[in-house]
Design an enzyme around this catalytic site. Structure first.
Site, PDB file in Angstrom:
ATOM      1  N   GLN A 140     -11.774  -3.027  17.030  1.00  0.00           N
ATOM      2  CA  GLN A 140     -11.887  -4.281  15.981  1.00  0.00           C
ATOM      3  C   GLN A 140     -12.247  -5.400  16.965  1.00  0.00           C
ATOM      4  O   GLN A 140     -12.603  -6.562  16.113  1.00  0.00           O
ATOM      5  CB  GLN A 140     -10.540  -4.387  15.622  1.00  0.00           C
ATOM      6  N   THR A 167      -9.520   5.578  15.900  1.00  0.00           N
ATOM      7  CA  THR A 167      -7.869   5.056  15.237  1.00  0.00           C
ATOM      8  C   THR A 167      -8.061   4.726  13.804  1.00  0.00           C
ATOM      9  O   THR A 167      -7.164   5.377  13.095  1.00  0.00           O
ATOM     10  CB  THR A 167      -7.397   3.809  16.098  1.00  0.00           C
ATOM     11  N   ASP A 181      -7.285  -5.699  28.218  1.00  0.00           N
ATOM     12  CA  ASP A 181      -7.070  -4.283  27.530  1.00  0.00           C
ATOM     13  C   ASP A 181      -6.111  -3.641  28.827  1.00  0.00           C
ATOM     14  O   ASP A 181      -6.398  -3.731  29.914  1.00  0.00           O
ATOM     15  CB  ASP A 181      -8.150  -3.610  27.251  1.00  0.00           C
ATOM     16  N   GLU A 188      -3.202   5.910   4.179  1.00  0.00           N
ATOM     17  CA  GLU A 188      -2.939   4.902   3.143  1.00  0.00           C
ATOM     18  C   GLU A 188      -4.017   4.758   2.071  1.00  0.00           C
ATOM     19  O   GLU A 188      -5.033   4.800   2.256  1.00  0.00           O
ATOM     20  CB  GLU A 188      -2.696   3.556   3.810  1.00  0.00           C
ATOM     21  N   ARG A 227     -14.092  -7.154   7.474  1.00  0.00           N
ATOM     22  CA  ARG A 227     -13.094  -7.908   6.701  1.00  0.00           C
ATOM     23  C   ARG A 227     -11.916  -8.412   7.398  1.00  0.00           C
ATOM     24  O   ARG A 227     -11.397  -9.449   7.119  1.00  0.00           O
ATOM     25  CB  ARG A 227     -12.873  -7.077   5.236  1.00  0.00           C
ATOM     26  N   GLY A 249      -0.097  -4.858  14.967  1.00  0.00           N
ATOM     27  CA  GLY A 249       1.316  -4.261  14.278  1.00  0.00           C
ATOM     28  C   GLY A 249       1.179  -4.340  12.711  1.00  0.00           C
ATOM     29  O   GLY A 249       1.107  -5.258  12.216  1.00  0.00           O
ATOM     30  N   ASP A 250       1.033  -3.111  12.523  1.00  0.00           N
ATOM     31  CA  ASP A 250       0.760  -2.904  10.800  1.00  0.00           C
ATOM     32  C   ASP A 250       1.052  -1.805  10.161  1.00  0.00           C
ATOM     33  O   ASP A 250       0.581  -1.195   9.342  1.00  0.00           O
ATOM     34  CB  ASP A 250      -0.865  -2.912  10.633  1.00  0.00           C
ATOM     35  N   VAL A 257      -1.404  -7.649   8.424  1.00  0.00           N
ATOM     36  CA  VAL A 257      -1.530  -6.223   8.419  1.00  0.00           C
ATOM     37  C   VAL A 257      -2.512  -5.565   7.635  1.00  0.00           C
ATOM     38  O   VAL A 257      -2.695  -4.444   7.501  1.00  0.00           O
ATOM     39  CB  VAL A 257       0.173  -5.805   7.703  1.00  0.00           C
ATOM     40  N   ARG A 297       0.754  -1.025   0.056  1.00  0.00           N
ATOM     41  CA  ARG A 297      -0.002   0.035   0.147  1.00  0.00           C
ATOM     42  C   ARG A 297       0.724   1.434  -0.020  1.00  0.00           C
ATOM     43  O   ARG A 297       2.073   1.542   0.440  1.00  0.00           O
ATOM     44  CB  ARG A 297      -1.107   0.017   1.160  1.00  0.00           C
ATOM     45  N   THR A 340      -3.930  -4.343  19.352  1.00  0.00           N
ATOM     46  CA  THR A 340      -3.706  -3.027  20.219  1.00  0.00           C
ATOM     47  C   THR A 340      -3.068  -2.011  19.284  1.00  0.00           C
ATOM     48  O   THR A 340      -2.559  -2.368  18.289  1.00  0.00           O
ATOM     49  CB  THR A 340      -2.650  -3.258  21.164  1.00  0.00           C
TER      50      THR A 340
END
Ligand code: NAD
Length: 352
Positions: free
Chosen positions: A148, A92, A169, A64, A120, A234-235, A301, A53, A209
């Site tokens: 999410q 976020t 959390d 993105e 998705r 982590g993306d 990701v 991306r 997270t």
């Protein structure tokens, strides 16, 4: 004012209509059907145009664009990731996306994708877990209980058959919210006060997270043999969730290596560390879980083909429903070369 002809009207799915469609389909059924749609597209992976991306980073987040095409349709998603937004009462992650015909370039769908991304992402997580998690998995630890999280839990229930989620959390109010929202899901919900407690007895561990740093949500000694880790938070470059020692012990599965090596957990490993592409597991070209003791890791990701599948799914499902509105998005002069004339007929140009 002149009215646009039907060929130039683009079906638009607002947030309100997306919510209507999800309720109409039923979230668990929608997750199952969308996972099937994603699986179908993963099976024809080589047919797609693929590129990492296009990301525009700032100190506080990222914006993105995620494009792809299967030769007949072209799709893209606009999405942001701003971990600090929550403090200002903002999401976020927000997103919208479009599908267009390749043969004439005309858009055929414009849709909200904030909800659709959560759906998705959850469908993709569960699809990966269905192929990689230990058989008979019944309990998932859900670490990170933000936007999410409930979607992830319901997808794992609908697609992988889990019956118990253990929530954690750093913000107890996020866990209380998730527990409340899952109250009528049929899942057994356990509220936990540490990540260690959350992963007790879990065969699947999902980390989701949001923090723009190399975080360590799980350390190596926390992860026992045979679990499946679904790492989705982590993306981004500089944003990870797992200690690198876990990665060295695990069989790692990714969407599109060229993108994941920049953004995923594996950015912490040498660029030639072996990974397996999920689509090859799905087609049978590559092995998934090798044995009951193996740690499998889906280093997710989020890839453009998943959004393409989601847009394709929505386009097919809204046909004949009230869950879209025709949008006057494309200029449509009677004579394609007379764009100026169209403007002048609406109100003569130069008359103030
Ligand atoms: P969110 O801000 O709504 O929720 C994140 C939660 O993580 C918050 O409740 C926060 O308190 C919690 N958290 C932060 N640090 C923690 C820690 N150390 N331990 C436990 N909890 C912690 O965000 P979201 O929309 O749920 O998204 C979560 C992450 O998933 C983001 O980083 C986002 O970019 C990513 N994401 C990935 C994909 C994908 O396809 N892989 C798709 C969507 C979102």
């Amino acid at each position: 004012m002149l009215t646009p002809s039907e060929k130039a009207l683009v079906p638009f799915v607002s947030v309100d209509h997306m919510m209507g469609l999800v309720h109409h389909l039923g979230l668990p059924d929608m997750l199952r059907d969308l996972a099937q749609c994603i699986e179908d597209d993963f099976r024809r992976w080589p047919h797609f145009d693929k590129t990492p991306r296009v990301a525009s980073h700032s100190d506080v987040g990222v914006i993105e664009l995620m494009p792809t095409s299967d030769g007949a349709l072209y799709g893209f998603k606009y999405v942001n990731g701003h971990p600090g937004n929550m403090r200002a009462g903002l999401q976020t992650v927000t997103a919208f996306g479009m599908l267009a015909r390749v043969d004439n370039g005309y858009p055929v769908l414009l849709s909200e994708m904030t909800l659709l991304t959560a759906i998705r992402t959850a469908a993709t997580s569960a699809l990966a877990a269905r192929h990689l998690a230990p058989s008979g998995a019944s309990t998932m630890a859900m670490i990170g209980n933000g936007a999410q999280s409930e979607f992830q839990c319901i997808a794992m229930q609908a697609i992988c058959g889990i019956s118990h989620v253990r929530l954690y959390d750093i913000d107890a109010s996020a866990t209380a919210k998730a527990a409340r929202n899952l109250g009528r899901s049929g899942l057994q919900v356990t509220v936990c006060s540490s990540p260690q407690e959350a992963i007790e007895g879990a065969q699947i561990i999902t980390t989701c997270t949001a923090d723009k740093q190399y975080a360590t949500i799980l350390t190596d000694n926390m992860v026992g043999a045979g679990v499946h880790i679904n790492a989705i938070g982590g993306d981004c470059p500089g944003k990870t969730e797992l200690h690198p020692d876990i990665l060295r012990r695990a069989a790692i599965f990714v969407e599109y290596p060229e993108q994941t090596r920049i953004e995923g957990e594996i950015q912490q490993l040498p660029a030639d560390h072996p990974v397996t592409e999920l689509w090859e597991v799905i087609t049978g070209a590559a092995q998934g879980r090798a044995d009951a003791g193996q740690i499998t890791l889906f280093d997710s990701v989020g890839f453009a083909i998943e959004d393409f599948s989601a847009l394709r799914f929505i386009r097919d499902r809204i046909e004949g429903t009230e869950f879209f509105q025709p949008l006057d998005l494309l200029a449509d002069p009677d004579d394609p070369r007379d764009l100026f004339g169209m403007l002048a007929r609406a109100k003569p140009v130069g008359t103030g």
